[in-house]
Design an enzyme around this catalytic site. Sequence first.
Site, mmCIF file in Angstrom:
data_model
loop_
_atom_site.group_PDB
_atom_site.id
_atom_site.type_symbol
_atom_site.label_atom_id
_atom_site.label_comp_id
_atom_site.label_asym_id
_atom_site.label_seq_id
_atom_site.Cartn_x
_atom_site.Cartn_y
_atom_site.Cartn_z
ATOM 1 N N SER A 130 -10.569 74.639 -55.122
ATOM 2 C CA SER A 130 -11.205 75.939 -54.755
ATOM 3 C C SER A 130 -10.692 76.733 -53.778
ATOM 4 O O SER A 130 -10.140 76.192 -52.825
ATOM 5 C CB SER A 130 -12.602 75.869 -54.961
ATOM 6 O OG SER A 130 -13.158 77.350 -54.482
ATOM 7 N N LYS A 185 -16.692 70.385 -59.094
ATOM 8 C CA LYS A 185 -15.941 71.431 -58.907
ATOM 9 C C LYS A 185 -16.778 72.486 -60.068
ATOM 10 O O LYS A 185 -16.758 73.658 -59.557
ATOM 11 C CB LYS A 185 -14.392 71.433 -59.322
ATOM 12 C CG LYS A 185 -13.752 72.669 -59.664
ATOM 13 C CD LYS A 185 -13.734 73.486 -58.121
ATOM 14 C CE LYS A 185 -13.072 74.717 -58.336
ATOM 15 N NZ LYS A 185 -12.700 75.541 -59.469
ATOM 16 N N HIS A 188 -19.554 73.628 -58.271
ATOM 17 C CA HIS A 188 -19.198 74.577 -57.421
ATOM 18 C C HIS A 188 -19.233 76.260 -57.962
ATOM 19 O O HIS A 188 -19.636 77.096 -57.351
ATOM 20 C CB HIS A 188 -18.200 74.333 -56.945
ATOM 21 C CG HIS A 188 -17.189 75.328 -56.145
ATOM 22 N ND1 HIS A 188 -16.608 76.429 -56.539
ATOM 23 C CD2 HIS A 188 -17.127 75.405 -54.578
ATOM 24 C CE1 HIS A 188 -16.026 77.249 -55.561
ATOM 25 N NE2 HIS A 188 -16.424 76.658 -54.540
ATOM 26 N N ASN A 189 -18.421 76.040 -59.109
ATOM 27 C CA ASN A 189 -18.053 77.282 -59.739
ATOM 28 C C ASN A 189 -19.387 77.976 -60.148
ATOM 29 O O ASN A 189 -19.778 79.078 -60.221
ATOM 30 C CB ASN A 189 -17.252 77.110 -60.930
ATOM 31 C CG ASN A 189 -15.765 77.022 -60.305
ATOM 32 O OD1 ASN A 189 -15.393 76.597 -59.309
ATOM 33 N ND2 ASN A 189 -14.706 77.361 -61.263
ATOM 34 N N GLU A 192 -21.204 79.531 -57.618
ATOM 35 C CA GLU A 192 -20.357 80.759 -57.340
ATOM 36 C C GLU A 192 -20.819 81.828 -58.173
ATOM 37 O O GLU A 192 -21.023 82.824 -57.591
ATOM 38 C CB GLU A 192 -18.740 80.388 -57.579
ATOM 39 C CG GLU A 192 -17.914 81.387 -57.100
ATOM 40 C CD GLU A 192 -16.449 81.142 -57.644
ATOM 41 O OE1 GLU A 192 -16.031 80.128 -56.977
ATOM 42 O OE2 GLU A 192 -15.911 81.780 -58.523
HETATM 43 P P1 NBP Z 1 -2.843 79.615 -65.016
HETATM 44 O O1 NBP Z 1 -4.224 78.808 -65.579
HETATM 45 O O2 NBP Z 1 -2.503 80.918 -65.475
HETATM 46 O O3 NBP Z 1 -1.852 78.559 -65.941
HETATM 47 C C1 NBP Z 1 -0.525 78.796 -66.124
HETATM 48 C C2 NBP Z 1 0.616 77.627 -65.916
HETATM 49 O O4 NBP Z 1 0.193 76.527 -66.722
HETATM 50 C C3 NBP Z 1 1.932 77.837 -65.757
HETATM 51 O O5 NBP Z 1 2.805 77.261 -64.823
HETATM 52 C C4 NBP Z 1 2.174 77.639 -67.232
HETATM 53 O O6 NBP Z 1 3.358 77.262 -67.474
HETATM 54 C C5 NBP Z 1 1.496 76.178 -67.356
HETATM 55 N N1 NBP Z 1 1.122 75.850 -68.863
HETATM 56 C C6 NBP Z 1 0.592 76.243 -69.779
HETATM 57 BR BR1 NBP Z 1 -0.286 77.897 -69.784
HETATM 58 N N2 NBP Z 1 0.571 75.649 -70.934
HETATM 59 C C7 NBP Z 1 1.380 74.439 -70.611
HETATM 60 C C8 NBP Z 1 1.639 73.125 -71.316
HETATM 61 N N3 NBP Z 1 1.497 73.099 -72.353
HETATM 62 N N4 NBP Z 1 2.644 72.588 -70.763
HETATM 63 C C9 NBP Z 1 2.845 72.594 -69.335
HETATM 64 N N5 NBP Z 1 2.540 73.845 -68.651
HETATM 65 C C10 NBP Z 1 1.683 74.820 -69.190
HETATM 66 O O7 NBP Z 1 -2.467 79.172 -63.601
HETATM 67 P P2 NBP Z 1 -3.359 79.226 -62.335
HETATM 68 O O8 NBP Z 1 -4.058 80.436 -62.150
HETATM 69 O O9 NBP Z 1 -2.227 79.169 -61.447
HETATM 70 O O10 NBP Z 1 -4.395 78.156 -62.370
HETATM 71 C C11 NBP Z 1 -3.873 76.486 -62.503
HETATM 72 C C12 NBP Z 1 -5.039 75.752 -62.753
HETATM 73 O O11 NBP Z 1 -5.819 75.987 -61.623
HETATM 74 C C13 NBP Z 1 -6.007 76.269 -64.175
HETATM 75 O O12 NBP Z 1 -6.608 75.212 -64.524
HETATM 76 C C14 NBP Z 1 -7.090 76.998 -63.498
HETATM 77 O O13 NBP Z 1 -8.248 77.093 -63.828
HETATM 78 C C15 NBP Z 1 -7.264 76.411 -61.927
HETATM 79 N N6 NBP Z 1 -7.620 77.201 -60.887
HETATM 80 C C16 NBP Z 1 -7.254 78.471 -60.713
HETATM 81 C C17 NBP Z 1 -7.589 79.378 -59.694
HETATM 82 C C18 NBP Z 1 -7.188 80.723 -59.625
HETATM 83 O O14 NBP Z 1 -7.723 81.525 -58.658
HETATM 84 N N7 NBP Z 1 -6.493 81.354 -60.299
HETATM 85 C C19 NBP Z 1 -8.315 78.833 -58.712
HETATM 86 C C20 NBP Z 1 -9.163 77.469 -58.808
HETATM 87 C C21 NBP Z 1 -8.525 76.642 -59.921
HETATM 88 P P3 NBP Z 1 4.536 78.314 -68.384
HETATM 89 O O15 NBP Z 1 4.918 79.330 -66.897
HETATM 90 O O16 NBP Z 1 5.418 77.985 -68.851
HETATM 91 O O17 NBP Z 1 3.520 79.337 -69.141
#
Ligand code: NBP
Length: 497
Positions: A130, A185, A188-189, A192
């Site tokens: 987070s 987690k 936590h959400n 939130e």
């Molecule tokens: P996203 O949740 O938008 O995911 C995008 C990533 O997943 C890209 O690298 C994409 O690759 C990859 N991906 C997908 Br979609 N399908 C895939 C597959 N079948 N095989 C391999 N890679 C795959 O990214 P994020 O916002 O950075 O979040 C990442 C994780 O962290 C998520 O689980 C999210 O819930 C969690 N999270 C996010 C935040 C936030 O603030 N954003 C905070 C805390 C936790 P590609 O480029 O090839 O499409």
Amino acid sequence: MEKLADIGVVGLAVMGENLVLNMESKGFRVACYNRTVDKVDAFLAGRGQGKNLVGCRSLEELVASLEPPRRIMFMVRAGAAVDQLIDSLAPLLEPGDILVDGGNSSYHDTTRRCADLEKKGLLYVGAGVSGGEEGALHGPSIMPGGNAAAWPALQPILQAIAAKAADGAPCCEWLGPDGSGHFVKMVHNGIEYGDMQLICEAYQLLSQGLGMAAEEIQPIFADWNTRELDSYLIQITADILGHMDAETGKPTVDLILDTAGQKGTGKWTSQVGLDLGVAIPQIAEAVFARCLSAVKDERVAAKSYLLGPEGTFGKEGGANKGVNADKDAASFVKQLEKAVYAAKICSYAQGFQLLRTASMEYGWNLHFGDIARIWREGCIIRARFLGTITEAYETDPELANLMLAPYFREVLAGAQAAWRSVLSTAIGLGVPVPVLAASLSYYDGYRCERLPANLLQAQRDYFGAHTYERIDRPRGEFFHTNWTGTGGSTASSTYSV
Ligand code: NBP
């Protein structure tokens, strides 16, 4: 030969990219891979340029570039993507290698994956992260749980990249087996969601209820942030309210459409509350508030048909006529601060009740003091009062409910009058405050020695012969009454779901 990397990261979207840079800045050599491999090149040519990174164009390359036992962290979309990655990676790995899922996966999935991979000799960990983009880069709160054999190899990296609290402690601690890290987690959400909605309700009371402009509300939140409510979410709210739209010169917040999105973790928390039979009404109400916000067109149409009270603050109409006649805005703001703090305490109490029940249900042996400790910095719900929650659970790890800790008991007692008065004002003005209202009902319900469930049991027994227990007989003995004189004496079987 080039030195092998300390850890691999799969997924170079916003979270992965920033975590990689965070790890590298702490002296680790990081191998990176992304399904769309062009993003690897773009990253290495951009923010990753000149850094101690290894760009990989396939999972085979990633595995070959890592020091054994290999540590690979996923930062990809939760769900099928994680299973696909595991299926592709597992055949390339050796027993003792470690996979860490840093995304927002369902704890059920993580429990299943831990068990499946253990059979293959692979160590699986679900580690909720987070703090958003900023936290991922400068220090998030990390909540790892799963196969404990992985912890000694992960601890130096995860604790190095985690946020540090004021006492220097890393906001990352081993939490327990199976999907416990992802469960924590998720809660936590959920918390939130509750905090955000509570702040939004205070904002609406001040804007719609008291007719204050964003510029007038901004200093109120900034002021609250200097006392008990000091927290990241209050601080960003003050920042947001002070932000002006470059094009129109108006407060940006006033130009944003009032329909909220959601990605599911609040819904999951509420569903788990129902599954485990734990009352978490504030979290559930926060999710429902987003649902109601989403039906904007219906709400706009309903405005002409569904009547509400008339009048303004201090001059309310209807049953609450004159209820605030002797009140000024400044004293209302003081009361509101107390009401929000009391509601926040109740909300966290509900979150910890859920953790407590899950810990017993799944045999996780969660340490609530540790959980509060790693939420003190780095994460979205970071707040001054998490230090007080940490102390409460360290003093009494068996605390039946956070509200019962001496400090919180006192705060809730002191907030009574203000809390009730603010709600009465909200009702009088017709301002919706579902989470604030749920907080007081939770408090009053929890301290109520005799709830009307006696009547409820009678109703259930009346129409369905569901039986009841009696106050003058030992618990566990069940009775059925032939209420109408025409029913039979056969009772339904007694069980709870
Ligand atoms: P996203 O949740 O938008 O995911 C995008 C990533 O997943 C890209 O690298 C994409 O690759 C990859 N991906 C997908 Br979609 N399908 C895939 C597959 N079948 N095989 C391999 N890679 C795959 O990214 P994020 O916002 O950075 O979040 C990442 C994780 O962290 C998520 O689980 C999210 O819930 C969690 N999270 C996010 C935040 C936030 O603030 N954003 C905070 C805390 C936790 P590609 O480029 O090839 O499409």
